[in-house]
Enzyme design. Structure first.
Site, PDB file in Angstrom:
ATOM      1  N   HIS A   1       0.850  -1.193   0.000  1.00 48.32           N
ATOM      2  CA  HIS A   1       0.000   0.000   0.000  1.00 48.32           C
ATOM      3  C   HIS A   1       0.881   1.236   0.000  1.00 48.32           C
ATOM      4  O   HIS A   1       1.936   1.231   0.639  1.00 48.32           O
ATOM      5  CB  HIS A   1      -0.911   0.013   1.245  1.00 48.32           C
ATOM      6  CG  HIS A   1      -2.089   0.897   1.082  1.00 48.32           C
ATOM      7  ND1 HIS A   1      -2.010   2.256   1.296  1.00 48.32           N
ATOM      8  CD2 HIS A   1      -3.360   0.629   0.693  1.00 48.32           C
ATOM      9  CE1 HIS A   1      -3.201   2.776   1.052  1.00 48.32           C
ATOM     10  NE2 HIS A   1      -4.041   1.822   0.687  1.00 48.32           N
TER      11      HIS A   1
ATOM     12  N   ASP B   1      -7.881  -5.380   0.101  1.00 56.02           N
ATOM     13  CA  ASP B   1      -8.383  -6.268  -0.947  1.00 56.02           C
ATOM     14  C   ASP B   1      -8.052  -7.731  -0.714  1.00 56.02           C
ATOM     15  O   ASP B   1      -8.597  -8.603  -1.381  1.00 56.02           O
ATOM     16  CB  ASP B   1      -7.811  -5.842  -2.306  1.00 56.02           C
ATOM     17  CG  ASP B   1      -8.494  -4.592  -2.811  1.00 56.02           C
ATOM     18  OD1 ASP B   1      -9.706  -4.485  -2.594  1.00 56.02           O
ATOM     19  OD2 ASP B   1      -7.816  -3.737  -3.389  1.00 56.02           O
TER      20      ASP B   1
HETATM   21  N1  CMC Z   1       4.098  -7.565  -4.143  1.00 57.83           N
HETATM   22  C1  CMC Z   1       5.451  -7.570  -4.224  1.00 57.83           C
HETATM   23  N2  CMC Z   1       6.198  -6.461  -4.106  1.00 57.83           N
HETATM   24  C2  CMC Z   1       5.545  -5.314  -3.899  1.00 57.83           C
HETATM   25  C3  CMC Z   1       4.163  -5.235  -3.798  1.00 57.83           C
HETATM   26  C4  CMC Z   1       3.431  -6.422  -3.928  1.00 57.83           C
HETATM   27  N3  CMC Z   1       2.090  -6.422  -3.864  1.00 57.83           N
HETATM   28  N4  CMC Z   1       3.792  -3.950  -3.606  1.00 57.83           N
HETATM   29  C5  CMC Z   1       4.927  -3.236  -3.588  1.00 57.83           C
HETATM   30  N5  CMC Z   1       6.001  -4.060  -3.759  1.00 57.83           N
HETATM   31  C6  CMC Z   1       7.410  -3.661  -3.795  1.00 57.83           C
HETATM   32  C7  CMC Z   1       7.784  -3.145  -5.181  1.00 57.83           C
HETATM   33  O1  CMC Z   1       8.241  -4.170  -6.030  1.00 57.83           O
HETATM   34  C8  CMC Z   1       8.848  -2.135  -4.839  1.00 57.83           C
HETATM   35  O2  CMC Z   1      10.056  -2.839  -4.567  1.00 57.83           O
HETATM   36  P1  CMC Z   1      11.482  -2.195  -4.959  1.00 57.83           P
HETATM   37  O3  CMC Z   1      11.592  -0.950  -4.108  1.00 57.83           O
HETATM   38  O4  CMC Z   1      12.480  -3.242  -4.610  1.00 57.83           O
HETATM   39  O5  CMC Z   1      11.437  -1.897  -6.437  1.00 57.83           O
HETATM   40  C9  CMC Z   1       8.371  -1.544  -3.503  1.00 57.83           C
HETATM   41  O6  CMC Z   1       7.580  -2.570  -2.892  1.00 57.83           O
HETATM   42  C10 CMC Z   1       7.540  -0.295  -3.676  1.00 57.83           C
HETATM   43  O7  CMC Z   1       6.485  -0.592  -4.601  1.00 57.83           O
HETATM   44  P2  CMC Z   1       5.717   0.494  -5.458  1.00 57.83           P
HETATM   45  O8  CMC Z   1       5.024  -0.184  -6.580  1.00 57.83           O
HETATM   46  O9  CMC Z   1       6.657   1.603  -5.797  1.00 57.83           O
HETATM   47  O10 CMC Z   1       4.700   1.038  -4.384  1.00 57.83           O
HETATM   48  P3  CMC Z   1       3.479   2.001  -4.675  1.00 57.83           P
HETATM   49  O11 CMC Z   1       3.268   2.770  -3.439  1.00 57.83           O
HETATM   50  O12 CMC Z   1       3.673   2.747  -5.947  1.00 57.83           O
HETATM   51  O13 CMC Z   1       2.285   0.980  -4.955  1.00 57.83           O
HETATM   52  C11 CMC Z   1       0.446  -0.466  -4.687  1.00 57.83           C
HETATM   53  C12 CMC Z   1       1.301   0.649  -4.050  1.00 57.83           C
HETATM   54  C13 CMC Z   1      -0.789  -0.736  -3.856  1.00 57.83           C
HETATM   55  C14 CMC Z   1      -0.006  -0.010  -6.088  1.00 57.83           C
HETATM   56  C15 CMC Z   1       1.336  -1.735  -4.802  1.00 57.83           C
HETATM   57  O14 CMC Z   1       1.699  -2.162  -3.514  1.00 57.83           O
HETATM   58  C16 CMC Z   1       0.659  -2.847  -5.569  1.00 57.83           C
HETATM   59  O15 CMC Z   1       0.691  -2.849  -6.807  1.00 57.83           O
HETATM   60  N6  CMC Z   1       0.015  -3.828  -4.864  1.00 57.83           N
HETATM   61  C17 CMC Z   1      -0.671  -4.904  -5.508  1.00 57.83           C
HETATM   62  C18 CMC Z   1      -2.033  -4.440  -5.991  1.00 57.83           C
HETATM   63  C19 CMC Z   1      -2.991  -4.229  -4.834  1.00 57.83           C
HETATM   64  O16 CMC Z   1      -3.143  -5.076  -3.964  1.00 57.83           O
HETATM   65  N7  CMC Z   1      -3.705  -3.099  -4.891  1.00 57.83           N
HETATM   66  C20 CMC Z   1      -4.717  -2.745  -3.880  1.00 57.83           C
HETATM   67  C21 CMC Z   1      -4.264  -1.563  -3.060  1.00 57.83           C
HETATM   68  S1  CMC Z   1      -5.264  -1.281  -1.604  1.00 57.83           S
HETATM   69  C22 CMC Z   1      -6.797  -0.824  -2.202  1.00 57.83           C
HETATM   70  C23 CMC Z   1      -6.812   0.336  -3.109  1.00 57.83           C
HETATM   71  O17 CMC Z   1      -6.093   1.315  -2.935  1.00 57.83           O
HETATM   72  O18 CMC Z   1      -7.632   0.287  -4.007  1.00 57.83           O
END
Ligand code: CMC
Length: 385
Positions: free
Chosen positions: A268, A322
């Site tokens: 998140h 989720d």
């Molecule tokens: N699985 C594996 N690694 C992850 C995940 C994950 N679900 N989420 C983040 N990371 C890692 C990512 O690879 C990155 O690692 P590194 O720094 O080594 O490159 C680091 O954590 C930061 O990730 P990010 O993508 O830059 O983080 P963000 O803040 O841009 O994204 C997020 C947040 C929710 C989009 C992301 O965690 C994600 O895609 N999660 C999976 C989809 C999901 O479950 N979404 C629902 C979110 S909650 C409800 C909502 O908001 O609607």
């Protein structure tokens, strides 16, 4: 983006606007380090335990818990406005049954603006009527598309049932079990609002142009549909199906970590600990399983949560809202592609609260950009390209 352009403009570019305040708001509060979520200052755990979704919507939209009389009036208005115009129903009948229900919902929500076209944003009666219509009709539209894509007529809403029981009734034509309806209602409470996430930001940007509230909600529905936002709850179930058994969990996580792919339902932007809504949802899953029997996907989910904490906990990657919501809906017999529309039904409360707040001190959103292209480029004639 070149460093030169950063220096020249004096702006620091933050991808995804991470950490950049986009608005002032008193609707909800998140502390991502401590796992705190509050609606109008009240901890989410209290709201989930003591309130109903309709009461929560009132709290979010009008800023205070309603008195008994205020709540009764609000509930009555919502019950009275649940029906949708037959022209909207007929329009929805023409949608392809293979289309995603979120796309159907976005089109139907936008269509409300055709039928309720008066735009009196400074009239409290208009704000109230639009609020009631959106809360009342969005569930009816979701259920109607579900029935029609299966070749059936929509089931008319029942005024004698409360908000969640009526929605579940419209999906099946059966009165739902009392525990199932209450658990579903708590799910709606937990998804109702969450500060300035992508769809709420989209709602506020749209609201800031002073367009109508149906366009505000339609734009937010489109934003919620993506797999990185509301669409993740559907993907969680697909992922659990793909993993297939508890024994396969570790290999699946290792593969994702090695390939740098996202594990759905985890991570998140704000929470760096377990999302408090995931904790509440997990207890709801357990209540449902105690009454209706367990599910092998729950065992897979528990193991997945354990292994992800072990492998990615150091990065602050834990279960988000989720992760468990899909298991609840699955147990209630709801088709997977309705999970995100259900998220939308709930989030209408938050979007409307933000619409109203945006109108209070409106200034149209018009951020800037850092230009990374060239200047004075030559126009190359067609024959020379
Ligand atoms: N699985 C594996 N690694 C992850 C995940 C994950 N679900 N989420 C983040 N990371 C890692 C990512 O690879 C990155 O690692 P590194 O720094 O080594 O490159 C680091 O954590 C930061 O990730 P990010 O993508 O830059 O983080 P963000 O803040 O841009 O994204 C997020 C947040 C929710 C989009 C992301 O965690 C994600 O895609 N999660 C999976 C989809 C999901 O479950 N979404 C629902 C979110 S909650 C409800 C909502 O908001 O609607």
């Amino acid at each position: 983006m070149s460093v030169a352009s950063e220096v020249k403009t004096g702006f620091e570019f933050k991808p995804g606007l991470e950490g950049v305040p986009a608005t002032l708001s008193s609707i909800s509060y998140v502390d991502g380090k401590q796992g705190i979520l509050e609606y109008r200052g009240i901890p989410i755990e209290e709201v989930a335990l003591k309130s109903s979704f309709v009461e929560t919507s009132y709290l979010l939209i009008w800023g205070e818990l309603p008195t008994q009389a205020e709540l009764a009036e609000f509930e009555h208005e919502i019950r009275y406005h649940r029906r949708i115009k037959y022209r909207i129903r007929d329009m929805m009948k023409c949608f392809p049954e293979t289309g995603h229900p979120m796309d159907a919902l976005q089109a139907s929500a936008a269509a409300l603006g055709l039928f309720y076209s008066r735009r009196a944003l400074d009239d409290p009666a208009y704000i109230r009527a639009a609020t009631v219509r959106l809360l009342a009709k969005i569930p009816t539209m979701v259920a109607a598309f579900q029935m029609m894509r299966n070749g059936n007529d929509p089931i008319q809403p029942r005024d004698d049932l409360d908000y969640s029981a009526n929605f579940l009734y419209m999906l099946t034509e059966r009165e739902p079990d009392e525990l199932a309806a209450r658990v579903f209602d708590v799910c709606l409470i937990l998804h109702a609002e969450h500060t300035i996430n992508a769809s709420t930001f989209s709602a506020r940007v749209t609201a800031s142009t002073l367009t109508d509230p149906y366009a505000v909600v339609a734009s937010a529905v489109g934003t919620l549909a993506g797999p990185l936002h509301g669409g993740a709850n559907e993907e969680v179930i697909d992922m659990l199906e793909e993993i297939g058994s508890v024994e396969n969990v570790r290999a699946y996580v290792d593969k994702c970590v090695a390939g740098k792919s996202k594990i759905m339902g985890f991570g998140h932007r704000v929470y760096k600990v377990k999302d408090p809504r995931a904790t509440i949802l997990q207890s709801l899953v357990e209540q449902l399983f105690a009454k209706f029997g367990s599910d092998k996907y729950y065992d897979i989910a528990l193991e997945l949560e354990k292994v992800v904490a072990e492998k990615l906990g150091h990065k602050g990657i834990y279960a988000n809202v989720d992760f468990y919501s899909g298991l609840v809906y699955r147990k209630l017999g709801i088709p997977t592609d309705l999970f995100t529309p259900i998220f939308a039904i709930a989030r209408v409360a938050g979007w409307v609260a933000h619409w109203k707040e945006q109108l209070g001190e409106n200034r149209i959103y018009r951020p800037t950009q850092i230009y990374t292209g060239s200047h004075n480029a030559p126009y190359i004639d067609m024959e020379s390209r």
